[in-house]
Scaffold this active site. Sequence first.
Site, PDB file in Angstrom:
ATOM      1  N   LYS A  19      60.330  50.889  34.265  1.00  0.00           N
ATOM      2  CA  LYS A  19      59.459  49.734  34.451  1.00  0.00           C
ATOM      3  C   LYS A  19      60.114  48.801  35.473  1.00  0.00           C
ATOM      4  O   LYS A  19      61.099  48.137  35.171  1.00  0.00           O
ATOM      5  CB  LYS A  19      59.255  48.984  33.135  1.00  0.00           C
ATOM      6  CG  LYS A  19      58.143  47.957  33.256  1.00  0.00           C
ATOM      7  CD  LYS A  19      58.307  46.774  32.337  1.00  0.00           C
ATOM      8  CE  LYS A  19      59.255  45.761  32.853  1.00  0.00           C
ATOM      9  NZ  LYS A  19      58.881  45.132  34.133  1.00  0.00           N
ATOM     10  N   GLU A  54      73.325  45.452  32.114  1.00  0.00           N
ATOM     11  CA  GLU A  54      73.970  44.917  33.326  1.00  0.00           C
ATOM     12  C   GLU A  54      73.298  43.579  33.599  1.00  0.00           C
ATOM     13  O   GLU A  54      72.190  43.524  34.110  1.00  0.00           O
ATOM     14  CB  GLU A  54      73.763  45.866  34.508  1.00  0.00           C
ATOM     15  CG  GLU A  54      74.390  47.233  34.331  1.00  0.00           C
ATOM     16  CD  GLU A  54      75.901  47.246  34.505  1.00  0.00           C
ATOM     17  OE1 GLU A  54      76.483  46.173  34.770  1.00  0.00           O
ATOM     18  OE2 GLU A  54      76.496  48.315  34.361  1.00  0.00           O
ATOM     19  N   CYS A  74      73.995  40.696  41.893  1.00  0.00           N
ATOM     20  CA  CYS A  74      74.669  40.401  40.620  1.00  0.00           C
ATOM     21  C   CYS A  74      76.149  40.109  40.835  1.00  0.00           C
ATOM     22  O   CYS A  74      76.671  39.125  40.330  1.00  0.00           O
ATOM     23  CB  CYS A  74      74.466  41.548  39.645  1.00  0.00           C
ATOM     24  SG  CYS A  74      74.904  43.142  40.326  1.00  0.00           S
ATOM     25  N   GLU A 128      74.518  30.473  37.567  1.00  0.00           N
ATOM     26  CA  GLU A 128      74.372  31.505  38.602  1.00  0.00           C
ATOM     27  C   GLU A 128      73.273  31.077  39.568  1.00  0.00           C
ATOM     28  O   GLU A 128      72.101  31.028  39.195  1.00  0.00           O
ATOM     29  CB  GLU A 128      74.006  32.834  37.933  1.00  0.00           C
ATOM     30  CG  GLU A 128      73.898  33.975  38.915  1.00  0.00           C
ATOM     31  CD  GLU A 128      73.381  35.270  38.285  1.00  0.00           C
ATOM     32  OE1 GLU A 128      72.525  35.224  37.392  1.00  0.00           O
ATOM     33  OE2 GLU A 128      73.849  36.329  38.722  1.00  0.00           O
TER      34      GLU A 128
HETATM   35  P1  NAD Z   1      64.795  39.326  34.512  1.00  0.00           P
HETATM   36  O1  NAD Z   1      65.662  39.388  33.325  1.00  0.00           O
HETATM   37  O2  NAD Z   1      63.836  38.228  34.636  1.00  0.00           O
HETATM   38  O3  NAD Z   1      63.917  40.657  34.652  1.00  0.00           O
HETATM   39  C1  NAD Z   1      64.490  41.948  34.688  1.00  0.00           C
HETATM   40  C2  NAD Z   1      63.481  42.966  34.180  1.00  0.00           C
HETATM   41  O4  NAD Z   1      63.241  42.738  32.789  1.00  0.00           O
HETATM   42  C3  NAD Z   1      62.121  42.909  34.856  1.00  0.00           C
HETATM   43  O5  NAD Z   1      61.663  44.234  35.048  1.00  0.00           O
HETATM   44  C4  NAD Z   1      61.262  42.195  33.812  1.00  0.00           C
HETATM   45  O6  NAD Z   1      59.893  42.506  33.911  1.00  0.00           O
HETATM   46  C5  NAD Z   1      61.849  42.747  32.532  1.00  0.00           C
HETATM   47  N1  NAD Z   1      61.602  41.940  31.344  1.00  0.00           N
HETATM   48  C6  NAD Z   1      61.306  40.612  31.248  1.00  0.00           C
HETATM   49  N2  NAD Z   1      61.187  40.221  29.970  1.00  0.00           N
HETATM   50  C7  NAD Z   1      61.434  41.334  29.219  1.00  0.00           C
HETATM   51  C8  NAD Z   1      61.497  41.569  27.812  1.00  0.00           C
HETATM   52  N3  NAD Z   1      61.285  40.594  26.919  1.00  0.00           N
HETATM   53  N4  NAD Z   1      61.805  42.817  27.397  1.00  0.00           N
HETATM   54  C9  NAD Z   1      62.072  43.791  28.272  1.00  0.00           C
HETATM   55  N5  NAD Z   1      62.009  43.632  29.616  1.00  0.00           N
HETATM   56  C10 NAD Z   1      61.705  42.418  30.086  1.00  0.00           C
HETATM   57  O7  NAD Z   1      65.811  39.394  35.741  1.00  0.00           O
HETATM   58  P2  NAD Z   1      65.493  39.218  37.286  1.00  0.00           P
HETATM   59  O8  NAD Z   1      65.206  37.771  37.541  1.00  0.00           O
HETATM   60  O9  NAD Z   1      64.509  40.260  37.705  1.00  0.00           O
HETATM   61  O10 NAD Z   1      66.898  39.612  37.937  1.00  0.00           O
HETATM   62  C11 NAD Z   1      67.889  38.686  38.246  1.00  0.00           C
HETATM   63  C12 NAD Z   1      69.043  38.779  37.270  1.00  0.00           C
HETATM   64  O11 NAD Z   1      69.516  40.131  37.202  1.00  0.00           O
HETATM   65  C13 NAD Z   1      70.246  37.969  37.675  1.00  0.00           C
HETATM   66  O12 NAD Z   1      70.755  37.245  36.582  1.00  0.00           O
HETATM   67  C14 NAD Z   1      71.263  39.011  38.111  1.00  0.00           C
HETATM   68  O13 NAD Z   1      72.596  38.600  38.027  1.00  0.00           O
HETATM   69  C15 NAD Z   1      70.936  40.144  37.233  1.00  0.00           C
HETATM   70  N6  NAD Z   1      71.396  41.409  37.814  1.00  0.00           N
HETATM   71  C16 NAD Z   1      72.480  42.027  37.256  1.00  0.00           C
HETATM   72  C17 NAD Z   1      72.971  43.194  37.806  1.00  0.00           C
HETATM   73  C18 NAD Z   1      74.161  43.877  37.217  1.00  0.00           C
HETATM   74  O14 NAD Z   1      74.450  45.014  37.592  1.00  0.00           O
HETATM   75  N7  NAD Z   1      74.873  43.274  36.296  1.00  0.00           N
HETATM   76  C19 NAD Z   1      72.341  43.759  38.915  1.00  0.00           C
HETATM   77  C20 NAD Z   1      71.246  43.089  39.474  1.00  0.00           C
HETATM   78  C21 NAD Z   1      70.783  41.916  38.896  1.00  0.00           C
END
Ligand code: NAD
Length: 468
Positions: A170, A243, A277, A374
């Site tokens: 997804k 992650e 990230c 962040e």
């Molecule tokens: P987000 O948490 O808003 O969304 C990530 C994904 O989760 C999306 O596909 C979203 O639709 C889905 N999602 C949202 N609510 C959900 C729920 N209740 N249950 C299951 N899935 C759900 O994150 P974002 O804004 O897309 O990404 C940015 C964040 O990701 C930053 O904090 C960044 O640091 C982190 N990130 C971490 C890594 C890593 O390897 N540690 C890599 C890339 C990004």
Amino acid sequence: MTYAGAIIAGSLEYGETLSTVANPATGGSAGEVATADAAACERAIGAARTAFADWAATPDADRQAAVSRCADIIEEHAETLAQLLTAEQGKPLNGMGARFEVGGAAAWTRHTATLSLPVEYVQDDDDTHIAIHRRPLGVVAAITPWNWPLMIAIWQIMPAIRAGNTVVIKPSPFTPLTTLKLVELLQEALPPGVLNAVAGPDALGAILTSHPDVAKVCFTGSTATGRKVMASAAPTVKRLTLELGGNDAGIVLPDADPAAIAEGLFWGAFINNGQTCAALKRLFVHDSIYDAVCDALVAYAAAVKTGPGTDEDSMLGPLQNEMQFQKVVRLVDEARASGARILTGGSPTPGNGLFYPITLVADAKPGMALVDDEQFGPALPIIRYTDVDEAIAAANAVDVGLGGSIWSSDIARARDLALQLECGTAWVNKHGAIRPDTPFGGVKASGFGVEFGPHGLGEFLSLRVLHD
Ligand code: NAD
């Protein structure tokens, strides 16, 4: 163009709800998705579950060949994927942008094809035979963010299928197009049902993370959503790889050469406009070379062009979405109001796109939200310190720990200090370097589990001990 919001058992399915994916450089449309709904999500999980038995029993060499073929397909369609990525994500075609991301996706896929985890023997003699076998888990739900949508999809999909699992992915609602195209293209290399996709609202993610037929969730995204994923997966005791967010510190020691490290510091922080990230998000610089490092960064930044990703000479593009854009505006405005000095940038670029210039913020201090939170954008706080132990303590005084770095000409001392950073990866004189053969993951609220290499592959397998 309208994209099918679901790819289930090899078939494209068009849902009834149309959703426009914005192009962050123009404010216009990058494409439409006929989004998946809860019923499509159920069918996708069912297809993955049905495909699992045969895929798990497929000879290892055949699975290896299939993953290798996936790498070929990505390379054959590299430019299509890169153009789509630029349209929906905003990142430039060049620099460390879309073509770089597609190249990385192919390289990671190719490396994953070569991985194996052979049977291990604890004892094997006339007395006792103890062997550790590994078995795939079942259906893996892959949930990805919008910053590196293609690369992160590959990081989740490839080890999962290489290990014999089946997948429902997804993508983020902000960037579903490249993932949908990828999954469509890869059907040629994989039996129906091994790789399925559902694109739609966040609620689809919650269906996946709570579903009894999903064995494991691989989630990359914010810490806030990671907590929800954990809670939702608890009743069915799913395996998790999380992650999550980071707030990486870099510490420049007094013996570093500002001119020599400026480029590494800059790209460590500004890769993908800071929307990475493990980007450098808090820069601690010793008082004795503080001004020289600031000057070197300002000089380097002046030569980097931010512009539409489709311009071949752009090195950075717009921010990906309005929420993220407004967050950066707020954090920089608050820092300025609290006494920080803006060395370059500092206010949005006028126009329809979500452009925010490279922003270097001097005299930043812990306690400012730009330092403590962040930022995930092109605004780097630069913090002055005099005592390195205090800098390490400040670096560790956050609840996340993804990466960290020490910058110095004394490598032995830098290594010692780097090991004091509470993070999954500590770098010396670089920041953010990752490789497909080296584990990567976080500590504290940055999550748990690692990706890449044999350690990463192991996250998609359970141990089956044979003892006689
Ligand atoms: P987000 O948490 O808003 O969304 C990530 C994904 O989760 C999306 O596909 C979203 O639709 C889905 N999602 C949202 N609510 C959900 C729920 N209740 N249950 C299951 N899935 C759900 O994150 P974002 O804004 O897309 O990404 C940015 C964040 O990701 C930053 O904090 C960044 O640091 C982190 N990130 C971490 C890594 C890593 O390897 N540690 C890599 C890339 C990004």
